[in-house]
Scaffold this motif. Structure first.
Motif, short mmCIF file in Angstrom:
data_model
loop_
_atom_site.label_atom_id
_atom_site.label_comp_id
_atom_site.label_asym_id
_atom_site.label_seq_id
_atom_site.Cartn_x
_atom_site.Cartn_y
_atom_site.Cartn_z
N GLY A 85 0.82 -1.20 0.00
CA GLY A 85 0.00 0.00 0.00
C GLY A 85 0.85 1.25 0.00
N ALA A 116 -3.33 4.23 -2.20
CA ALA A 116 -3.55 3.14 -3.15
C ALA A 116 -2.97 1.85 -2.56
CB ALA A 116 -2.88 3.45 -4.49
N ILE A 124 -2.25 -2.61 -3.67
CA ILE A 124 -2.22 -3.61 -4.73
C ILE A 124 -1.99 -4.99 -4.12
CG2 ILE A 124 0.25 -3.21 -5.16
CD1 ILE A 124 -0.36 -3.79 -8.15
N THR A 139 -6.16 -3.77 -7.66
CA THR A 139 -5.73 -2.47 -7.16
C THR A 139 -6.90 -1.69 -6.57
OG1 THR A 139 -6.03 -1.51 -9.37
CG2 THR A 139 -3.83 -2.30 -8.82
N TYR A 193 -7.86 2.43 -4.98
CA TYR A 193 -7.44 3.82 -4.90
C TYR A 193 -8.39 4.63 -4.02
CZ TYR A 193 -4.63 2.62 -8.99
OH TYR A 193 -3.73 2.03 -9.84
N SER A 194 -7.85 5.66 -3.40
CA SER A 194 -8.72 6.61 -2.73
C SER A 194 -9.40 7.47 -3.79
CB SER A 194 -7.92 7.49 -1.77
OG SER A 194 -7.10 8.37 -2.49
N LYS A 203 -7.95 8.76 -7.59
CA LYS A 203 -8.42 7.89 -8.66
C LYS A 203 -8.41 8.63 -9.99
CE LYS A 203 -11.50 5.17 -7.18
NZ LYS A 203 -12.80 4.63 -6.67
N THR A 208 -1.44 5.81 -10.38
CA THR A 208 -1.48 4.39 -10.74
C THR A 208 -0.47 3.62 -9.90
OG1 THR A 208 -2.10 4.94 -13.03
CG2 THR A 208 -1.28 2.71 -12.60
N ILE A 209 -0.94 2.59 -9.23
CA ILE A 209 -0.06 1.71 -8.47
C ILE A 209 0.24 0.48 -9.31
CG2 ILE A 209 -1.96 0.54 -7.27
CD1 ILE A 209 -0.11 0.38 -4.80
N LEU A 266 4.35 4.01 -7.61
CA LEU A 266 3.18 4.88 -7.61
C LEU A 266 3.43 5.98 -8.63
CD1 LEU A 266 0.40 5.38 -6.25
CD2 LEU A 266 1.56 7.06 -4.80
#
Length: 121
Positions: free
Chosen positions: A35, A49, A51, A55, A57-58, A62, A66-67, A78
């Motif tokens: 995270g 975020a 994974i 995945t 996201y907050s 969003k 991108t994680i 990230l």
């Protein structure tokens, strides 16, 4: 025991991009959920975020962040695009050894020391 080290933070203008990296060592990485969290001055640490096999996201990131992960390199990334001044914070990566990609920081087992991200207006 898991060691985490973040890198890639810095100063960027609003609208710019940064890519943070977090290298993990100490155990098999592929089964660990990772995270990203952040903490701004005077505020609580918040989820960004995570994974695992998928995945999360907050809402605040969003569509902009991108994680991703590269298990062969024991690294999670990230990618942060369209940065805003309100994204300014210390960013931390964290590991959940049960493989649970969740939003609660207390459920993560190990943390990195953090990397500063500053977005100027």
């Amino acid at each position: 025991q898991v060691q985490l080290v973040e890198s890639g933070g810095g100063l960027v203008q609003a609208g710019g991009s940064l890519r943070l990296s977090c290298v993990a060592s100490g155990r098999t990485f592929s089964s660990v959920a990772m995270g990203w969290f952040r903490q701004a001055p005077g505020k609580e640490r918040e989820f960004v975020a995570a994974i695992s096999w998928t995945t999360f996201y907050s809402d605040s990131v969003k569509g902009r962040f991108t994680i991703s992960r590269e298990n062969a390199k024991n690294t999670v990334y990230l990618q942060m695009n369209s940065l805003k001044p309100e994204d300014t914070a210390i960013y931390y990566c964290a590991a959940n050894l049960k493989g649970q990609a969740i939003v609660t920081p207390t459920r993560y087992d190990y943390w990195g020391p953090g990397t500063q991200v500053t977005v100027s207006s």
